[in-house]
Design a protein around this motif. Structure first.
Motif, PDB file in Angstrom:
ATOM      1  N   ALA A   9       0.228  -1.280  -0.002  1.00 38.78           N
ATOM      2  CA  ALA A   9       0.381  -0.282   0.072  1.00 38.78           C
ATOM      3  C   ALA A   9       0.690   1.296   0.039  1.00 38.78           C
ATOM      4  N   PRO A  10       0.330   2.101  -0.771  1.00 36.27           N
ATOM      5  CA  PRO A  10       1.085   3.552  -0.771  1.00 36.27           C
ATOM      6  C   PRO A  10       1.162   4.376   0.790  1.00 36.27           C
ATOM      7  N   LEU A  11       2.032   4.508   0.999  1.00 31.78           N
ATOM      8  CA  LEU A  11       1.903   4.600   2.666  1.00 31.78           C
ATOM      9  C   LEU A  11       1.981   6.268   2.481  1.00 31.78           C
ATOM     10  N   LYS A  12       0.968   7.359   3.289  1.00 30.81           N
ATOM     11  CA  LYS A  12       0.808   8.539   4.254  1.00 30.81           C
ATOM     12  C   LYS A  12       1.269   8.624   5.472  1.00 30.81           C
ATOM     13  N   LEU A  13       1.613   9.776   5.512  1.00 30.74           N
ATOM     14  CA  LEU A  13       2.063   9.968   6.191  1.00 30.74           C
ATOM     15  C   LEU A  13       0.944  11.669   7.013  1.00 30.74           C
ATOM     16  N   ASN A  14       1.239  11.280   8.346  1.00 33.72           N
ATOM     17  CA  ASN A  14      -0.121  11.849   9.167  1.00 33.72           C
ATOM     18  C   ASN A  14       0.872  13.791   9.184  1.00 33.72           C
ATOM     19  N   ASP A  15       0.249  14.670   9.832  1.00 37.35           N
ATOM     20  CA  ASP A  15      -0.002  16.048   8.949  1.00 37.35           C
ATOM     21  C   ASP A  15       1.420  16.459   9.983  1.00 37.35           C
ATOM     22  N   SER A  16       1.313  15.781  10.969  1.00 34.99           N
ATOM     23  CA  SER A  16       2.388  15.417  11.971  1.00 34.99           C
ATOM     24  C   SER A  16       3.605  14.956  11.881  1.00 34.99           C
ATOM     25  N   ALA A  17       3.541  13.443  10.693  1.00 36.44           N
ATOM     26  CA  ALA A  17       4.690  13.212  10.630  1.00 36.44           C
ATOM     27  C   ALA A  17       5.163  11.584  11.455  1.00 36.44           C
ATOM     28  N   THR A  18       3.953  11.330  12.577  1.00 40.96           N
ATOM     29  CA  THR A  18       5.032  10.777  13.239  1.00 40.96           C
ATOM     30  C   THR A  18       3.837   9.672  12.847  1.00 40.96           C
ATOM     31  N   TRP A  19       2.935   9.424  12.443  1.00 41.55           N
ATOM     32  CA  TRP A  19       2.640   7.887  11.752  1.00 41.55           C
ATOM     33  C   TRP A  19       1.701   8.023  10.635  1.00 41.55           C
ATOM     34  N   ILE A  20       1.574   6.586  10.285  1.00 31.74           N
ATOM     35  CA  ILE A  20       0.732   6.385   9.591  1.00 31.74           C
ATOM     36  C   ILE A  20      -0.864   6.964   8.894  1.00 31.74           C
ATOM     37  N   ARG A  21      -1.462   7.609   8.235  1.00 32.44           N
ATOM     38  CA  ARG A  21      -2.605   8.061   8.592  1.00 32.44           C
ATOM     39  C   ARG A  21      -3.430   6.892   8.101  1.00 32.44           C
ATOM     40  N   ASP A  22      -5.283   6.993   8.692  1.00 37.58           N
ATOM     41  CA  ASP A  22      -5.689   6.085   8.416  1.00 37.58           C
ATOM     42  C   ASP A  22      -6.453   5.483   7.681  1.00 37.58           C
ATOM     43  N   ASP A  23      -6.472   6.274   6.282  1.00 43.47           N
ATOM     44  CA  ASP A  23      -7.244   5.802   4.993  1.00 43.47           C
ATOM     45  C   ASP A  23      -6.041   5.380   4.069  1.00 43.47           C
ATOM     46  N   LEU A  75      -8.963  -3.403  23.070  1.00 42.37           N
ATOM     47  CA  LEU A  75      -8.530  -2.514  23.691  1.00 42.37           C
ATOM     48  C   LEU A  75      -9.217  -1.530  22.553  1.00 42.37           C
ATOM     49  N   GLU A  76      -9.691  -0.846  22.467  1.00 45.99           N
ATOM     50  CA  GLU A  76     -10.547  -0.012  21.625  1.00 45.99           C
ATOM     51  C   GLU A  76     -10.261   1.329  22.064  1.00 45.99           C
ATOM     52  N   ASP A  77      -9.143   1.791  21.411  1.00 43.58           N
ATOM     53  CA  ASP A  77      -9.032   2.978  21.002  1.00 43.58           C
ATOM     54  C   ASP A  77      -7.390   3.556  20.145  1.00 43.58           C
ATOM     55  N   GLU A  78      -8.061   4.872  19.971  1.00 44.63           N
ATOM     56  CA  GLU A  78      -6.759   5.446  18.622  1.00 44.63           C
ATOM     57  C   GLU A  78      -5.741   5.172  20.081  1.00 44.63           C
ATOM     58  N   LYS A  79      -5.044   5.545  21.222  1.00 48.92           N
ATOM     59  CA  LYS A  79      -4.291   6.037  21.848  1.00 48.92           C
ATOM     60  C   LYS A  79      -3.173   4.859  22.021  1.00 48.92           C
ATOM     61  N   PHE A  80      -4.012   3.368  21.548  1.00 49.75           N
ATOM     62  CA  PHE A  80      -3.196   2.262  21.880  1.00 49.75           C
ATOM     63  C   PHE A  80      -2.063   1.962  20.307  1.00 49.75           C
ATOM     64  N   VAL A  81      -2.202   2.648  19.097  1.00 53.01           N
ATOM     65  CA  VAL A  81      -1.260   3.162  18.833  1.00 53.01           C
ATOM     66  C   VAL A  81       0.002   3.112  18.554  1.00 53.01           C
ATOM     67  N   HIS A  82      -0.101   4.473  19.578  1.00 50.16           N
ATOM     68  CA  HIS A  82       0.936   5.381  19.741  1.00 50.16           C
ATOM     69  C   HIS A  82       1.979   4.645  20.937  1.00 50.16           C
ATOM     70  N   LEU A  83       1.545   3.250  21.591  1.00 54.14           N
ATOM     71  CA  LEU A  83       2.213   2.746  22.762  1.00 54.14           C
ATOM     72  C   LEU A  83       4.046   2.791  22.192  1.00 54.14           C
ATOM     73  N   ILE A 131       9.011   9.360   3.893  1.00 52.52           N
ATOM     74  CA  ILE A 131       8.909   8.136   3.238  1.00 52.52           C
ATOM     75  C   ILE A 131       9.978   8.093   2.341  1.00 52.52           C
ATOM     76  N   PRO A 132      10.769   6.950   1.125  1.00 50.45           N
ATOM     77  CA  PRO A 132      12.271   6.704   0.764  1.00 50.45           C
ATOM     78  C   PRO A 132      11.640   7.458  -0.745  1.00 50.45           C
ATOM     79  N   HIS A 133      11.787   8.506  -1.315  1.00 49.61           N
ATOM     80  CA  HIS A 133      12.035   9.137  -2.305  1.00 49.61           C
ATOM     81  C   HIS A 133      13.056   7.792  -3.349  1.00 49.61           C
ATOM     82  N   LYS A 134      12.338   7.516  -4.168  1.00 50.01           N
ATOM     83  CA  LYS A 134      13.025   6.727  -5.196  1.00 50.01           C
ATOM     84  C   LYS A 134      13.672   7.619  -6.425  1.00 50.01           C
TER      85      LYS A 134
END
Length: 256
Positions: A15-29, A84-92, A224-227
């Motif tokens: 999947a093409p990776l997309k970063l969130n606005d803070s570039a700290t993780w992958i977007r949900d979409d 364990l349902e919460d977005e916060k668990f992703v960032h542990l 994201i690495p540049h080719k």
């Protein structure tokens, strides 16, 4: 045996990776799937259940979308699930993830806990080992063979250079499973239908927050690495060209 399988939802490999606005993780979409090593851990747990009876409970931590991997596991034959349902668990980090899992299964008395060797996203290979330490039970890693015995488990571990190690471990125990230990099964149509009626216990962030501490590891920024494709031609006699190549590899490319 009562077996717990810890599984994780990770971005699809292609999947093409997309970063969130803070570039700290992958977007949900982006597209998501079950972590491949965890899929092998689930398959081995289901095979142990089929041989010796018991139940297989699957557990994941993450937002609502992560329930997809639980449903897939239930369709393959797992008997129940914990989310364990919460977005916060992703960032542990690994230590806090292990603490959260330990808090959520307190009093469950599992005979065996299995995880994949590592996750395809973080790749730390720490959560299973840390979970065993928190629970105060033995563990073994890189498992490619499991046999139940009268006193516990007889295990085959993969070492380096084609070598193997055979060990005996009492239960309860935590094992991290190597990919390729078995052949993965597909969910059947009847399994998919039955999955809708199997229990999924949800654990909120507030229920385990008191057992967590400050993350010891933190992602500051992802890139994201540049080719890039570039060919550099080195002219001159062979001896001179070889000297220039070594200088380039040492000073510019910094690979020697």
């Amino acid at each position: 045996m009562k077996i717990l399988v810890c599984i994780k939802q990770v971005p699809q490999k292609d999947a093409p990776l997309k970063l969130n606005d803070s570039a700290t993780w992958i977007r949900d979409d982006v597209s998501w799937e079950v972590n491949e090593p965890d899929a092998y851990a689930l398959e081995e747990a289901l095979r142990q259940k089929e041989k010796h009876g018991g139940e297989v409970i699957v557990l994941t931590a993450g937002p609502a979308r992560a329930q997809q991997v639980l449903r897939e596991a239930l369709a393959k034959g797992a008997t129940g699930a914990i989310h364990l349902e919460d977005e916060k668990f992703v960032h542990l980090d690994s230590a806090n993830t292990a603490r959260a899992i330990a808090a959520s299964i307190e009093g469950e008395n599992f005979d065996l806990i299995v995880t994949g060797l590592q996750s395809d996203d973080y790749g730390a290979a720490q959560t299973g080992v840390l979970l065993a330490e928190i629970l105060g039970i033995p563990h073994a890693t890189i498992i490619i063979g499991i046999e139940k015995t009268d006193t516990g488990l007889h295990l085959k571990r993969e070492l380096e250079a084609g070598h193997y190690q055979y060990i005996d471990l009492p239960t309860p125990a935590v094992l991290t499973i190597q990919s390729g230990i078995n052949k993965l099964r597909y969910a059947t149509l009847i399994g998919i239908k039955q999955a809708k009626t199997k229990p999924v216990r949800k654990v909120a962030w507030a229920e385990v927050e008191g057992r967590l501490s400050k993350n010891l590891q933190q992602i500051e920024r992802l890139y994201i690495p540049h080719k890039q494709k570039q060919t550099r031609l080195i002219d001159g006699p062979p001896a001179e060209a070889a000297k220039k190549l070594v200088e380039y590899l040492r000073n510019d490319a910094r690979v020697i």
